[in-house]
Design a protein around this motif. Structure first.
Motif, PDB file in Angstrom:
ATOM      1  N   VAL A  28       0.851  -1.188   0.000  1.00 24.82           N
ATOM      2  CA  VAL A  28       0.000   0.000   0.000  1.00 24.82           C
ATOM      3  C   VAL A  28       0.885   1.235   0.000  1.00 24.82           C
ATOM      4  O   VAL A  28       1.881   1.298   0.722  1.00 24.82           O
ATOM      5  CB  VAL A  28      -0.924   0.023   1.241  1.00 24.82           C
ATOM      6  N   ASP A  29       0.521   2.231  -0.819  1.00 21.03           N
ATOM      7  CA  ASP A  29       1.194   3.531  -0.834  1.00 21.03           C
ATOM      8  C   ASP A  29       0.174   4.578  -0.395  1.00 21.03           C
ATOM      9  O   ASP A  29      -0.591   5.080  -1.213  1.00 21.03           O
ATOM     10  CB  ASP A  29       1.728   3.838  -2.227  1.00 21.03           C
ATOM     11  N   PRO A  30       0.121   4.908   0.918  1.00 19.12           N
ATOM     12  CA  PRO A  30      -0.918   5.818   1.399  1.00 19.12           C
ATOM     13  C   PRO A  30      -0.787   7.234   0.850  1.00 19.12           C
ATOM     14  O   PRO A  30      -1.796   7.921   0.664  1.00 19.12           O
ATOM     15  CB  PRO A  30      -0.746   5.810   2.915  1.00 19.12           C
ATOM     16  N   LYS A  31       0.434   7.657   0.556  1.00 19.85           N
ATOM     17  CA  LYS A  31       0.629   9.020   0.037  1.00 19.85           C
ATOM     18  C   LYS A  31      -0.001   9.173  -1.346  1.00 19.85           C
ATOM     19  O   LYS A  31      -0.642  10.172  -1.646  1.00 19.85           O
ATOM     20  CB  LYS A  31       2.121   9.332  -0.017  1.00 19.85           C
ATOM     21  N   ALA A  32       0.154   8.156  -2.197  1.00 24.06           N
ATOM     22  CA  ALA A  32      -0.423   8.185  -3.541  1.00 24.06           C
ATOM     23  C   ALA A  32      -1.859   7.675  -3.549  1.00 24.06           C
ATOM     24  O   ALA A  32      -2.575   7.864  -4.531  1.00 24.06           O
ATOM     25  CB  ALA A  32       0.424   7.349  -4.494  1.00 24.06           C
ATOM     26  N   GLY A  33      -2.293   7.009  -2.473  1.00 28.00           N
ATOM     27  CA  GLY A  33      -3.643   6.467  -2.408  1.00 28.00           C
ATOM     28  C   GLY A  33      -3.833   5.265  -3.308  1.00 28.00           C
ATOM     29  O   GLY A  33      -4.898   5.054  -3.871  1.00 28.00           O
ATOM     30  N   LYS A  34      -2.782   4.441  -3.432  1.00 29.37           N
ATOM     31  CA  LYS A  34      -2.833   3.276  -4.318  1.00 29.37           C
ATOM     32  C   LYS A  34      -2.352   2.028  -3.590  1.00 29.37           C
ATOM     33  O   LYS A  34      -1.660   2.117  -2.583  1.00 29.37           O
ATOM     34  CB  LYS A  34      -1.969   3.502  -5.558  1.00 29.37           C
ATOM     35  N   ALA A  35      -2.746   0.884  -4.128  1.00 23.59           N
ATOM     36  CA  ALA A  35      -2.318  -0.399  -3.582  1.00 23.59           C
ATOM     37  C   ALA A  35      -2.052  -1.370  -4.724  1.00 23.59           C
ATOM     38  O   ALA A  35      -2.659  -1.266  -5.786  1.00 23.59           O
ATOM     39  CB  ALA A  35      -3.393  -0.967  -2.658  1.00 23.59           C
ATOM     40  N   GLY A  39      -2.724 -10.326  -8.705  1.00 25.55           N
ATOM     41  CA  GLY A  39      -3.581 -10.816  -9.781  1.00 25.55           C
ATOM     42  C   GLY A  39      -4.553  -9.801 -10.346  1.00 25.55           C
ATOM     43  O   GLY A  39      -5.399 -10.143 -11.156  1.00 25.55           O
ATOM     44  N   VAL A  40      -4.447  -8.535  -9.952  1.00 24.11           N
ATOM     45  CA  VAL A  40      -5.366  -7.492 -10.412  1.00 24.11           C
ATOM     46  C   VAL A  40      -4.564  -6.386 -11.086  1.00 24.11           C
ATOM     47  O   VAL A  40      -3.463  -6.062 -10.655  1.00 24.11           O
ATOM     48  CB  VAL A  40      -6.167  -6.916  -9.227  1.00 24.11           C
ATOM     49  N   ASN A  41      -5.127  -5.806 -12.164  1.00 24.42           N
ATOM     50  CA  ASN A  41      -4.492  -4.715 -12.904  1.00 24.42           C
ATOM     51  C   ASN A  41      -3.125  -5.152 -13.435  1.00 24.42           C
ATOM     52  O   ASN A  41      -2.124  -4.471 -13.234  1.00 24.42           O
ATOM     53  CB  ASN A  41      -4.370  -3.466 -12.027  1.00 24.42           C
ATOM     54  N   ARG A  57       8.757 -11.662 -21.663  1.00 23.43           N
ATOM     55  CA  ARG A  57       7.618 -10.841 -21.227  1.00 23.43           C
ATOM     56  C   ARG A  57       7.071 -11.440 -19.940  1.00 23.43           C
ATOM     57  O   ARG A  57       6.697 -12.600 -19.907  1.00 23.43           O
ATOM     58  CB  ARG A  57       6.549 -10.825 -22.304  1.00 23.43           C
ATOM     59  N   THR A  58       7.017 -10.632 -18.886  1.00 25.33           N
ATOM     60  CA  THR A  58       6.517 -11.127 -17.610  1.00 25.33           C
ATOM     61  C   THR A  58       5.347 -10.268 -17.145  1.00 25.33           C
ATOM     62  O   THR A  58       5.402  -9.044 -17.243  1.00 25.33           O
ATOM     63  CB  THR A  58       7.611 -11.094 -16.525  1.00 25.33           C
ATOM     64  N   PRO A  59       4.275 -10.888 -16.642  1.00 28.05           N
ATOM     65  CA  PRO A  59       3.156 -10.117 -16.107  1.00 28.05           C
ATOM     66  C   PRO A  59       3.507  -9.530 -14.745  1.00 28.05           C
ATOM     67  O   PRO A  59       4.203 -10.170 -13.952  1.00 28.05           O
ATOM     68  CB  PRO A  59       2.032 -11.139 -15.998  1.00 28.05           C
ATOM     69  N   LYS A  60       3.034  -8.316 -14.505  1.00 28.97           N
ATOM     70  CA  LYS A  60       3.317  -7.632 -13.247  1.00 28.97           C
ATOM     71  C   LYS A  60       2.046  -6.915 -12.787  1.00 28.97           C
ATOM     72  O   LYS A  60       1.361  -6.294 -13.603  1.00 28.97           O
ATOM     73  CB  LYS A  60       4.446  -6.620 -13.456  1.00 28.97           C
ATOM     74  N   ALA A  61       1.740  -7.007 -11.503  1.00 35.59           N
ATOM     75  CA  ALA A  61       0.575  -6.314 -10.941  1.00 35.59           C
ATOM     76  C   ALA A  61       0.918  -4.845 -10.756  1.00 35.59           C
ATOM     77  O   ALA A  61       1.922  -4.508 -10.130  1.00 35.59           O
ATOM     78  CB  ALA A  61       0.165  -6.941  -9.615  1.00 35.59           C
ATOM     79  N   MET A  62       0.085  -3.973 -11.288  1.00 35.52           N
ATOM     80  CA  MET A  62       0.303  -2.538 -11.190  1.00 35.52           C
ATOM     81  C   MET A  62      -0.602  -1.946 -10.105  1.00 35.52           C
ATOM     82  O   MET A  62      -1.611  -2.542  -9.739  1.00 35.52           O
ATOM     83  CB  MET A  62       0.016  -1.871 -12.542  1.00 35.52           C
ATOM     84  N   PRO A  63      -0.254  -0.765  -9.579  1.00 38.89           N
ATOM     85  CA  PRO A  63      -1.069  -0.163  -8.512  1.00 38.89           C
ATOM     86  C   PRO A  63      -2.473   0.196  -8.989  1.00 38.89           C
ATOM     87  O   PRO A  63      -2.695   0.510 -10.153  1.00 38.89           O
ATOM     88  CB  PRO A  63      -0.293   1.102  -8.146  1.00 38.89           C
ATOM     89  N   LEU A  66      -7.135   3.116  -4.189  1.00 38.15           N
ATOM     90  CA  LEU A  66      -7.784   2.549  -3.007  1.00 38.15           C
ATOM     91  C   LEU A  66      -9.293   2.744  -3.045  1.00 38.15           C
ATOM     92  O   LEU A  66     -10.045   1.927  -2.507  1.00 38.15           O
ATOM     93  CB  LEU A  66      -7.224   3.196  -1.741  1.00 38.15           C
ATOM     94  N   SER A  67      -9.765   3.802  -3.715  1.00 42.09           N
ATOM     95  CA  SER A  67     -11.200   4.056  -3.789  1.00 42.09           C
ATOM     96  C   SER A  67     -11.919   3.014  -4.635  1.00 42.09           C
ATOM     97  O   SER A  67     -13.139   2.867  -4.524  1.00 42.09           O
ATOM     98  CB  SER A  67     -11.469   5.449  -4.354  1.00 42.09           C
ATOM     99  N   ASN A  68     -11.185   2.262  -5.456  1.00 42.70           N
ATOM    100  CA  ASN A  68     -11.782   1.224  -6.293  1.00 42.70           C
ATOM    101  C   ASN A  68     -11.742  -0.146  -5.631  1.00 42.70           C
ATOM    102  O   ASN A  68     -12.082  -1.148  -6.265  1.00 42.70           O
ATOM    103  CB  ASN A  68     -11.068   1.147  -7.647  1.00 42.70           C
ATOM    104  N   LEU A  69     -11.327  -0.197  -4.358  1.00 43.07           N
ATOM    105  CA  LEU A  69     -11.222  -1.460  -3.638  1.00 43.07           C
ATOM    106  C   LEU A  69     -12.145  -1.456  -2.428  1.00 43.07           C
ATOM    107  O   LEU A  69     -12.386  -0.410  -1.829  1.00 43.07           O
ATOM    108  CB  LEU A  69      -9.786  -1.682  -3.154  1.00 43.07           C
ATOM    109  N   ALA A  70     -12.671  -2.632  -2.080  1.00 47.18           N
ATOM    110  CA  ALA A  70     -13.460  -2.802  -0.863  1.00 47.18           C
ATOM    111  C   ALA A  70     -13.051  -4.116  -0.215  1.00 47.18           C
ATOM    112  O   ALA A  70     -12.744  -5.094  -0.902  1.00 47.18           O
ATOM    113  CB  ALA A  70     -14.951  -2.819  -1.170  1.00 47.18           C
ATOM    114  N   ILE A  71     -13.053  -4.139   1.101  1.00 46.73           N
ATOM    115  CA  ILE A  71     -12.663  -5.346   1.831  1.00 46.73           C
ATOM    116  C   ILE A  71     -13.759  -6.402   1.694  1.00 46.73           C
ATOM    117  O   ILE A  71     -14.931  -6.065   1.548  1.00 46.73           O
ATOM    118  CB  ILE A  71     -12.357  -5.005   3.297  1.00 46.73           C
ATOM    119  N   VAL A  72     -13.358  -7.662   1.696  1.00 43.48           N
ATOM    120  CA  VAL A  72     -14.303  -8.771   1.600  1.00 43.48           C
ATOM    121  C   VAL A  72     -14.623  -9.248   3.008  1.00 43.48           C
ATOM    122  O   VAL A  72     -13.717  -9.558   3.786  1.00 43.48           O
ATOM    123  CB  VAL A  72     -13.717  -9.925   0.753  1.00 43.48           C
TER     124      VAL A  72
END
Length: 101
Positions: A28-35, A39-41, A57-63, A66-72
């Motif tokens: 989590v990067d709280p300053k940028a508001g991203k996580a 397996g997502v993005n 070529r390797t797949p990598k998860a990008m940030p 946080l507003s687009n995420l909700a806890i399960v």
């Protein structure tokens, strides 16, 4: 301000190209508001070959925002996070079920 989503939380994506996917927060990067969610993005990154590793070529998860995420919650549904005091400890809880996270 206390963090509503933290590393290790299981979350669901609410908006974007990966809407509906679930995964675990890796960082989590709280300053940028991203996580970064496992397996997502996903994006493809090109790695140059070296003596120690093979290129390609390797797949990598990008940030992701946080507003687009909700806890399960325990039922597997998206939930908002609240805070309450249990004795002298401040704990996070799922608003849908009321269970502590």
């Amino acid at each position: 301000m206390a963090a509503k989503l933290r590393k290790g939380d299981k979350v669901i994506v609410l908006a974007g190209k990966d809407k509906g996917l679930t995964g675990e927060i890796k960082s989590v990067d709280p300053k940028a508001g991203k996580a970064v969610v496992d397996g997502v993005n996903m994006a493809v990154r090109h790695v140059k070959q070296s003596q120690s590793s093979e290129g390609g070529r390797t797949p990598k998860a990008m940030p992701i925002q946080l507003s687009n995420l909700a806890i399960v919650d325990a039922n597997g549904k998206a939930s908002r996070v609240g805070f309450r005091m249990d004795g002298d400890n401040k704990v996070r809880f799922a608003k849908t079920t009321g269970d502590a996270i």
